[in-house]
Design an enzyme around this catalytic site. Structure first.
Site, PDB file in Angstrom:
ATOM      1  N   GLY A 134       0.613  -1.164   0.332  1.00 24.74           N
ATOM      2  CA  GLY A 134       0.353   0.281  -0.003  1.00 24.74           C
ATOM      3  C   GLY A 134       0.767   1.446  -0.171  1.00 24.74           C
ATOM      4  O   GLY A 134       0.308   1.989   0.841  1.00 24.74           O
TER       5      GLY A 134
ATOM      6  N   ASP B 194      -2.246  -6.737  -5.034  1.00 21.29           N
ATOM      7  CA  ASP B 194      -3.119  -7.363  -4.626  1.00 21.29           C
ATOM      8  C   ASP B 194      -3.227  -8.188  -2.990  1.00 21.29           C
ATOM      9  O   ASP B 194      -2.519  -9.227  -2.979  1.00 21.29           O
ATOM     10  CB  ASP B 194      -4.102  -7.933  -5.025  1.00 21.29           C
ATOM     11  CG  ASP B 194      -5.782  -7.860  -4.512  1.00 21.29           C
ATOM     12  OD1 ASP B 194      -5.859  -7.495  -3.349  1.00 21.29           O
ATOM     13  OD2 ASP B 194      -7.065  -8.406  -5.580  1.00 21.29           O
TER      14      ASP B 194
ATOM     15  N   TYR C 173     -14.713   0.347  10.046  1.00 16.97           N
ATOM     16  CA  TYR C 173     -13.305   0.052  10.462  1.00 16.97           C
ATOM     17  C   TYR C 173     -12.619   0.228  11.402  1.00 16.97           C
ATOM     18  O   TYR C 173     -11.483  -0.665  11.840  1.00 16.97           O
ATOM     19  CB  TYR C 173     -12.780   1.576   9.673  1.00 16.97           C
ATOM     20  CG  TYR C 173     -11.455   2.121   9.726  1.00 16.97           C
ATOM     21  CD1 TYR C 173     -10.584   1.791   9.122  1.00 16.97           C
ATOM     22  CD2 TYR C 173     -11.241   3.532  10.840  1.00 16.97           C
ATOM     23  CE1 TYR C 173      -9.533   2.359   8.912  1.00 16.97           C
ATOM     24  CE2 TYR C 173      -9.688   3.341  10.611  1.00 16.97           C
ATOM     25  CZ  TYR C 173      -8.843   3.483  10.213  1.00 16.97           C
ATOM     26  OH  TYR C 173      -7.814   4.103  10.000  1.00 16.97           O
TER      27      TYR C 173
ATOM     28  N   LYS D 238      -9.436  -2.381  12.745  1.00 15.23           N
ATOM     29  CA  LYS D 238      -8.559  -2.433  13.717  1.00 15.23           C
ATOM     30  C   LYS D 238      -8.801  -2.719  14.725  1.00 15.23           C
ATOM     31  O   LYS D 238      -7.499  -2.891  15.171  1.00 15.23           O
ATOM     32  CB  LYS D 238      -8.662  -0.160  13.391  1.00 15.23           C
ATOM     33  CG  LYS D 238      -8.649  -0.292  12.091  1.00 15.23           C
ATOM     34  CD  LYS D 238      -7.458  -0.799  12.067  1.00 15.23           C
ATOM     35  CE  LYS D 238      -7.053   0.080  10.273  1.00 15.23           C
ATOM     36  NZ  LYS D 238      -5.354  -0.244   9.968  1.00 15.23           N
TER      37      LYS D 238
HETATM   38  P1  NAD Z   1      -4.110   4.990   1.825  1.00 15.81           P
HETATM   39  O1  NAD Z   1      -5.726   5.425   1.507  1.00 15.81           O
HETATM   40  O2  NAD Z   1      -4.123   6.393   1.521  1.00 15.81           O
HETATM   41  O3  NAD Z   1      -3.842   4.153   1.131  1.00 15.81           O
HETATM   42  C1  NAD Z   1      -4.341   2.765   1.522  1.00 15.81           C
HETATM   43  C2  NAD Z   1      -3.439   2.573   0.363  1.00 15.81           C
HETATM   44  O4  NAD Z   1      -4.164   0.776   0.558  1.00 15.81           O
HETATM   45  C3  NAD Z   1      -3.429   3.012  -0.660  1.00 15.81           C
HETATM   46  O5  NAD Z   1      -2.681   3.060  -1.360  1.00 15.81           O
HETATM   47  C4  NAD Z   1      -4.617   1.837  -1.620  1.00 15.81           C
HETATM   48  O6  NAD Z   1      -4.721   0.858  -3.109  1.00 15.81           O
HETATM   49  C5  NAD Z   1      -4.611   0.279  -0.685  1.00 15.81           C
HETATM   50  N1  NAD Z   1      -5.177  -0.618  -0.660  1.00 15.81           N
HETATM   51  C6  NAD Z   1      -6.071  -0.863  -0.318  1.00 15.81           C
HETATM   52  N2  NAD Z   1      -6.555  -2.317  -1.235  1.00 15.81           N
HETATM   53  C7  NAD Z   1      -5.901  -2.626  -1.494  1.00 15.81           C
HETATM   54  C8  NAD Z   1      -5.107  -4.078  -1.657  1.00 15.81           C
HETATM   55  N3  NAD Z   1      -6.981  -5.274  -2.189  1.00 15.81           N
HETATM   56  N4  NAD Z   1      -4.032  -4.885  -1.744  1.00 15.81           N
HETATM   57  C9  NAD Z   1      -3.059  -3.576  -1.089  1.00 15.81           C
HETATM   58  N5  NAD Z   1      -3.644  -2.649  -1.356  1.00 15.81           N
HETATM   59  C10 NAD Z   1      -4.850  -2.024  -0.531  1.00 15.81           C
HETATM   60  O7  NAD Z   1      -4.523   4.818   3.807  1.00 15.81           O
HETATM   61  P2  NAD Z   1      -2.944   5.930   4.490  1.00 15.81           P
HETATM   62  O8  NAD Z   1      -3.725   7.307   5.300  1.00 15.81           O
HETATM   63  O9  NAD Z   1      -1.953   5.613   3.669  1.00 15.81           O
HETATM   64  O10 NAD Z   1      -2.973   4.247   5.654  1.00 15.81           O
HETATM   65  C11 NAD Z   1      -2.460   3.113   5.722  1.00 15.81           C
HETATM   66  C12 NAD Z   1      -2.685   3.112   7.236  1.00 15.81           C
HETATM   67  O11 NAD Z   1      -2.390   3.452   8.167  1.00 15.81           O
HETATM   68  C13 NAD Z   1      -3.920   2.177   7.548  1.00 15.81           C
HETATM   69  O12 NAD Z   1      -3.901   1.177   8.214  1.00 15.81           O
HETATM   70  C14 NAD Z   1      -5.039   3.359   8.090  1.00 15.81           C
HETATM   71  O13 NAD Z   1      -6.086   2.240   8.559  1.00 15.81           O
HETATM   72  C15 NAD Z   1      -4.139   3.671   9.061  1.00 15.81           C
HETATM   73  N6  NAD Z   1      -4.149   4.960   9.247  1.00 15.81           N
HETATM   74  C16 NAD Z   1      -4.236   6.299   8.689  1.00 15.81           C
HETATM   75  C17 NAD Z   1      -4.639   7.109   8.788  1.00 15.81           C
HETATM   76  C18 NAD Z   1      -4.481   8.955   8.237  1.00 15.81           C
HETATM   77  O14 NAD Z   1      -4.977   9.602   8.817  1.00 15.81           O
HETATM   78  N7  NAD Z   1      -4.340   8.231   7.313  1.00 15.81           N
HETATM   79  C19 NAD Z   1      -4.939   7.832  10.292  1.00 15.81           C
HETATM   80  C20 NAD Z   1      -4.802   6.667  11.354  1.00 15.81           C
HETATM   81  C21 NAD Z   1      -4.547   5.389  10.994  1.00 15.81           C
HETATM   82  N1  SER Z   2      -7.642   9.038   9.289  1.00 13.60           N
HETATM   83  C1  SER Z   2      -8.492   7.521   9.568  1.00 13.60           C
HETATM   84  C2  SER Z   2      -9.295   7.730   8.858  1.00 13.60           C
HETATM   85  O1  SER Z   2     -10.600   8.542   9.477  1.00 13.60           O
HETATM   86  C3  SER Z   2      -8.094   7.709  10.948  1.00 13.60           C
HETATM   87  O2  SER Z   2      -7.660   6.960  11.236  1.00 13.60           O
HETATM   88  O3  SER Z   2     -10.186   6.784   8.835  1.00 13.60           O
END
Ligand code: NAD
Ligand code: SER
Length: 323
Positions: free
Chosen positions: A12, A56, A146, A150
């Site tokens: 990802g 994937d 979600y 988690k």
């Molecule tokens: P994002 O949505 O920007 O990126 C997620 C990635 O997962 C994308 O590039 C997507 O293409 C990929 N993905 C989706 N389905 C897939 C599959 N079947 N196989 C492979 N890849 C796949 O999200 P992010 O913000 O970069 O989040 C990354 C992690 O951090 C996640 O676990 C998210 O829950 C966690 N997180 C993010 C935030 C935030 O604010 N960004 C906050 C808390 C936790």
């Molecule tokens: N930024 C994320 C969301 O809002 C928190 O995990 O889903």
């Protein structure tokens, strides 16, 4: 003792966090030691030089092939469906966030991986948790799909550590604010969109109420937290997949007013939509004492520093449209 991270897989890698974590890891561990994978969205080449594969996470054989081919010993799993998209398609959120991760844990055992790192989220909390300084140890009854996925991820990771000794680590990130890649469909996306719209249009209509307070973090601190936890000495850790990490908390109104201080012509209003319910179920702030005590977590950015840096970076990125 922690086993070394040598060849690292980022699943990802083209998402909001991956697009900044991957170059940071490449800078630190060497460009050929970090294998980035994307799913449907290929990066425009801003992940830094180094191997890039399509993957994937649901394709267990393909994941195994990449682990084997590149002699991977450590994985950052960023593949996920975030909170707002997860409510639109709960089955897909469960598939990717739970089944995809479970398959990765199975491969972790098969290939005797040194480390798997997973971001968890403020999404694990539900409305019963104290809103101020939500404790690390507390009841976890999230009301979003979600959040359900988690909590399950944290429990699975802890189970694989306790039962099989697989070194799985994770932290509960706040909403992440960043300028490089737009967020992928979460509830905290307003805290990023507001900067883009302030610069592009001079106006933003927020999808959460003015008084909505959430824990947020600037991307450099997010990258630091992920790498610091990954590199922490295993023997120093009492927790594994469920560290609260805090940085700053403010209302959507505070954020808009902070941007207005820097861009005086900026105007804003608030029209809450269905994402408000998710935001209301999450705490205002988190207590991150275990992260501070067990691996020395300490954030660097506050709201002032983040807003200034975001606006500087976005003005450059958005070019002529920026004033
Ligand atoms: P994002 O949505 O920007 O990126 C997620 C990635 O997962 C994308 O590039 C997507 O293409 C990929 N993905 C989706 N389905 C897939 C599959 N079947 N196989 C492979 N890849 C796949 O999200 P992010 O913000 O970069 O989040 C990354 C992690 O951090 C996640 O676990 C998210 O829950 C966690 N997180 C993010 C935030 C935030 O604010 N960004 C906050 C808390 C936790
Ligand atoms: N930024 C994320 C969301 O809002 C928190 O995990 O889903």
């Amino acid at each position: 003792m922690s086993r070394r991270m040598n060849n690292i897989l980022v699943i990802g890698a083209t998402g909001q966090i991956g697009s900044e974590l991957t170059p940071a890891l490449r800078e630190k561990y060497g460009q050929d030691s970090v294998i980035a994978t994307y799913y449907t969205t290929k990066s425009g080449g801003d992940l830094g030089e180094g191997p890039l594969e399509e993957l994937d996470i649901m394709d267990k054989k393909a994941t195994a092939r990449i682990i084997d081919q590149y002699d991977i010993d450590s994985v950052f799993n960023l593949a996920a469906i975030l909170s707002a998209k997860g409510e639109e398609n709960p089955a897909e959120a469960f598939r990717v966030n739970v089944i995809g991760f479970f398959q990765l844990l199975q491969l972790g055992l098969k290939f005797d991986l040194n480390r798997i790192i997973i971001p968890s989220s403020i999404g694990v909390f539900g409305p019963e948790v104290p809103s101020e300084n939500a404790p690390n140890e507390t009841v976890l009854r999230p009301t979003s799909m979600y959040g359900v996925t988690k909590v399950t991820g944290e429990l699975l990771g802890n189970y694989y550590y306790n039962k099989f000794g697989l070194d799985v680590r994770g932290l509960r990130l706040p909403g992440i604010v960043s300028s490089k890649t737009l967020p992928g469909g979460g509830t905290t996306d307003y805290a990023v969109e507001v900067f883009y719209e302030a610069i592009r249009k001079g106006h933003y209509t927020s999808f959460v109420r003015e008084d909505t307070t959430l824990p947020l973090m600037y991307m450099p601190d997010c990258i630091k937290s992920l790498i610091d936890l990954a590199e922490a000495d295993l023997e120093a850790l009492d927790h594994h997949c469920d560290f609260n990490v805090s940085s700053m908390s403010f209302t959507a109104g505070d954020l808009a007013r902070k941007i207005e201080e820097i861009i005086p012509e900026f105007t804003y209003d608030f029209q809450p939509d269905e994402r408000q319910e998710i935001a209301d179920s999450w705490p205002n702030s988190m207590d991150d004492t275990p992260a501070r005590e067990e691996w020395g977590w300490e954030p660097s950015y506050d709201l002032d520093a983040m807003a200034k840096d975001m606006i500087e970076k976005l003005k450059v990125k958005l070019g002529e449209n920026a004033s």
